[in-house]
Design a protein around this motif. Structure first.
Motif, PDB file in Angstrom:
ATOM      1  N   GLN A   1       0.837  -1.179   0.000  1.00 44.78           N
ATOM      2  CA  GLN A   1       0.000   0.000   0.000  1.00 44.78           C
ATOM      3  C   GLN A   1       0.882   1.244   0.000  1.00 44.78           C
ATOM      4  O   GLN A   1       1.731   1.416   0.865  1.00 44.78           O
ATOM      5  CB  GLN A   1      -0.900   0.004   1.229  1.00 44.78           C
ATOM      6  N   VAL A   2       0.664   2.092  -0.986  1.00 48.30           N
ATOM      7  CA  VAL A   2       1.470   3.302  -1.101  1.00 48.30           C
ATOM      8  C   VAL A   2       0.923   4.388  -0.181  1.00 48.30           C
ATOM      9  O   VAL A   2      -0.275   4.627  -0.124  1.00 48.30           O
ATOM     10  CB  VAL A   2       1.469   3.808  -2.550  1.00 48.30           C
ATOM     11  N   GLN A   3       1.825   5.019   0.533  1.00 48.22           N
ATOM     12  CA  GLN A   3       1.449   6.151   1.377  1.00 48.22           C
ATOM     13  C   GLN A   3       2.436   7.288   1.186  1.00 48.22           C
ATOM     14  O   GLN A   3       3.647   7.068   1.122  1.00 48.22           O
ATOM     15  CB  GLN A   3       1.419   5.752   2.849  1.00 48.22           C
ATOM     16  N   LEU A   4       1.900   8.482   1.097  1.00 48.22           N
ATOM     17  CA  LEU A   4       2.689   9.710   1.107  1.00 48.22           C
ATOM     18  C   LEU A   4       2.178  10.541   2.274  1.00 48.22           C
ATOM     19  O   LEU A   4       0.992  10.872   2.316  1.00 48.22           O
ATOM     20  CB  LEU A   4       2.524  10.484  -0.203  1.00 48.22           C
ATOM     21  N   VAL A   5       3.067  10.853   3.195  1.00 48.08           N
ATOM     22  CA  VAL A   5       2.658  11.563   4.407  1.00 48.08           C
ATOM     23  C   VAL A   5       3.439  12.862   4.519  1.00 48.08           C
ATOM     24  O   VAL A   5       4.664  12.847   4.729  1.00 48.08           O
ATOM     25  CB  VAL A   5       2.868  10.699   5.656  1.00 48.08           C
ATOM     26  N   GLU A   6       2.723  13.968   4.377  1.00 48.69           N
ATOM     27  CA  GLU A   6       3.345  15.287   4.495  1.00 48.69           C
ATOM     28  C   GLU A   6       3.386  15.734   5.945  1.00 48.69           C
ATOM     29  O   GLU A   6       2.524  15.364   6.746  1.00 48.69           O
ATOM     30  CB  GLU A   6       2.572  16.342   3.682  1.00 48.69           C
ATOM     31  N   SER A   7       4.369  16.564   6.250  1.00 49.79           N
ATOM     32  CA  SER A   7       4.482  17.171   7.567  1.00 49.79           C
ATOM     33  C   SER A   7       5.245  18.475   7.439  1.00 49.79           C
ATOM     34  O   SER A   7       5.857  18.752   6.395  1.00 49.79           O
ATOM     35  CB  SER A   7       5.180  16.223   8.548  1.00 49.79           C
ATOM     36  N   GLY A   8       5.208  19.267   8.503  1.00 54.65           N
ATOM     37  CA  GLY A   8       5.984  20.491   8.526  1.00 54.65           C
ATOM     38  C   GLY A   8       5.200  21.766   8.293  1.00 54.65           C
ATOM     39  O   GLY A   8       5.755  22.866   8.393  1.00 54.65           O
ATOM     40  N   GLY A   9       3.920  21.632   7.977  1.00 55.58           N
ATOM     41  CA  GLY A   9       3.121  22.825   7.775  1.00 55.58           C
ATOM     42  C   GLY A   9       2.842  23.529   9.093  1.00 55.58           C
ATOM     43  O   GLY A   9       3.136  23.013  10.169  1.00 55.58           O
ATOM     44  N   GLY A  10       2.292  24.734   8.989  1.00 59.64           N
ATOM     45  CA  GLY A  10       1.968  25.478  10.191  1.00 59.64           C
ATOM     46  C   GLY A  10       1.725  26.934   9.897  1.00 59.64           C
ATOM     47  O   GLY A  10       1.523  27.327   8.745  1.00 59.64           O
ATOM     48  N   LEU A  11       1.765  27.729  10.953  1.00 64.21           N
ATOM     49  CA  LEU A  11       1.543  29.166  10.852  1.00 64.21           C
ATOM     50  C   LEU A  11       2.883  29.886  10.934  1.00 64.21           C
ATOM     51  O   LEU A  11       3.689  29.610  11.831  1.00 64.21           O
ATOM     52  CB  LEU A  11       0.629  29.619  11.995  1.00 64.21           C
ATOM     53  N   VAL A  12       3.112  30.807  10.006  1.00 67.23           N
ATOM     54  CA  VAL A  12       4.363  31.541   9.967  1.00 67.23           C
ATOM     55  C   VAL A  12       4.071  32.973   9.523  1.00 67.23           C
ATOM     56  O   VAL A  12       3.124  33.217   8.774  1.00 67.23           O
ATOM     57  CB  VAL A  12       5.379  30.858   9.028  1.00 67.23           C
ATOM     58  N   GLN A  13       4.891  33.888   9.970  1.00 62.15           N
ATOM     59  CA  GLN A  13       4.725  35.278   9.560  1.00 62.15           C
ATOM     60  C   GLN A  13       5.325  35.498   8.173  1.00 62.15           C
ATOM     61  O   GLN A  13       6.253  34.779   7.758  1.00 62.15           O
ATOM     62  CB  GLN A  13       5.396  36.212  10.564  1.00 62.15           C
ATOM     63  N   ALA A  14       4.806  36.484   7.501  1.00 57.42           N
ATOM     64  CA  ALA A  14       5.352  36.831   6.193  1.00 57.42           C
ATOM     65  C   ALA A  14       6.849  37.099   6.312  1.00 57.42           C
ATOM     66  O   ALA A  14       7.296  37.744   7.271  1.00 57.42           O
ATOM     67  CB  ALA A  14       4.634  38.049   5.640  1.00 57.42           C
ATOM     68  N   GLY A  15       7.593  36.588   5.348  1.00 60.80           N
ATOM     69  CA  GLY A  15       9.035  36.706   5.362  1.00 60.80           C
ATOM     70  C   GLY A  15       9.737  35.543   6.033  1.00 60.80           C
ATOM     71  O   GLY A  15      10.967  35.412   5.942  1.00 60.80           O
ATOM     72  N   GLY A  16       8.972  34.711   6.688  1.00 67.18           N
ATOM     73  CA  GLY A  16       9.531  33.567   7.390  1.00 67.18           C
ATOM     74  C   GLY A  16       9.763  32.373   6.478  1.00 67.18           C
ATOM     75  O   GLY A  16       9.571  32.449   5.253  1.00 67.18           O
ATOM     76  N   SER A  17      10.169  31.284   7.106  1.00 68.25           N
ATOM     77  CA  SER A  17      10.520  30.072   6.359  1.00 68.25           C
ATOM     78  C   SER A  17       9.877  28.843   6.984  1.00 68.25           C
ATOM     79  O   SER A  17       9.601  28.814   8.191  1.00 68.25           O
ATOM     80  CB  SER A  17      12.036  29.869   6.340  1.00 68.25           C
ATOM     81  N   LEU A  18       9.648  27.857   6.148  1.00 66.77           N
ATOM     82  CA  LEU A  18       9.179  26.547   6.585  1.00 66.77           C
ATOM     83  C   LEU A  18       9.790  25.496   5.681  1.00 66.77           C
ATOM     84  O   LEU A  18      10.077  25.782   4.503  1.00 66.77           O
ATOM     85  CB  LEU A  18       7.651  26.437   6.488  1.00 66.77           C
ATOM     86  N   THR A  19       9.965  24.304   6.229  1.00 64.21           N
ATOM     87  CA  THR A  19      10.373  23.174   5.407  1.00 64.21           C
ATOM     88  C   THR A  19       9.331  22.074   5.528  1.00 64.21           C
ATOM     89  O   THR A  19       9.053  21.601   6.633  1.00 64.21           O
ATOM     90  CB  THR A  19      11.745  22.634   5.822  1.00 64.21           C
ATOM     91  N   LEU A  20       8.751  21.708   4.404  1.00 66.85           N
ATOM     92  CA  LEU A  20       7.804  20.613   4.367  1.00 66.85           C
ATOM     93  C   LEU A  20       8.534  19.319   4.022  1.00 66.85           C
ATOM     94  O   LEU A  20       9.508  19.325   3.263  1.00 66.85           O
ATOM     95  CB  LEU A  20       6.731  20.868   3.315  1.00 66.85           C
ATOM     96  N   SER A  21       8.051  18.231   4.584  1.00 65.44           N
ATOM     97  CA  SER A  21       8.594  16.913   4.284  1.00 65.44           C
ATOM     98  C   SER A  21       7.467  16.013   3.797  1.00 65.44           C
ATOM     99  O   SER A  21       6.321  16.181   4.194  1.00 65.44           O
ATOM    100  CB  SER A  21       9.226  16.289   5.526  1.00 65.44           C
ATOM    101  N   CYS A  22       7.825  15.067   2.963  1.00 59.31           N
ATOM    102  CA  CYS A  22       6.862  14.083   2.489  1.00 59.31           C
ATOM    103  C   CYS A  22       7.557  12.728   2.507  1.00 59.31           C
ATOM    104  O   CYS A  22       8.498  12.495   1.732  1.00 59.31           O
ATOM    105  CB  CYS A  22       6.386  14.419   1.088  1.00 59.31           C
TER     106      CYS A  22
END
Length: 119
Positions: free
Chosen positions: A1-22
């Motif tokens: 069974q194939v699964q893709l699970v994203e993580s790393g999202g959230g709330l950030v202020q403009a100009g900020g950074s985030l890293t998403l993972s899958c």
């Protein structure tokens, strides 16, 4: 069974950074081109970035070019999306997707991770 699970999202202020993972499971990750897409409230899903199965080629939507970076670690079966200089218009649910190197369309999709950028 194939699964893709994203993580790393959230709330950030403009100009900020985030890293998403899958994190992928149940597929031969190294032969899949991986992509990130997003869907903002009331809008259609749109392409964000893609990285080829060999890791040698990347492509970005004009709206994120120079700010976002897609990468992959085949040993961890994980694709990343580093997002810098975030803008309120980047607010969306972000999805990763997998496309077999021989296919024209994406075969598998994750459930999405929400990103909210406040002004």
């Amino acid at each position: 069974q194939v699964q893709l699970v994203e993580s790393g999202g959230g709330l950030v202020q403009a100009g900020g950074s985030l890293t998403l993972s899958c994190a992928a499971s149940g597929l031969a990750f190294s032969v899949y081109t991986m992509g990130w897409f997003r869907q903002a409230p009331g809008k259609e899903r749109e392409f964000v970035a893609t990285i080829t199965w060999s890791g040698g080629g990347t492509n970005y939507a004009d709206s994120v070019k120079g700010r976002f970076t897609i990468s992959r670690d085949d040993t961890k079966k994980t694709v990343y999306l580093r997002m810098n200089s975030l803008k309120p218009e980047d607010t969306a649910v972000y999805y990763c997707a997998a496309r077999n190197w021989r296919a024209d369309e994406y075969d598998y999709w994750g459930q999405g991770t929400p990103v909210t950028v406040s002004s």
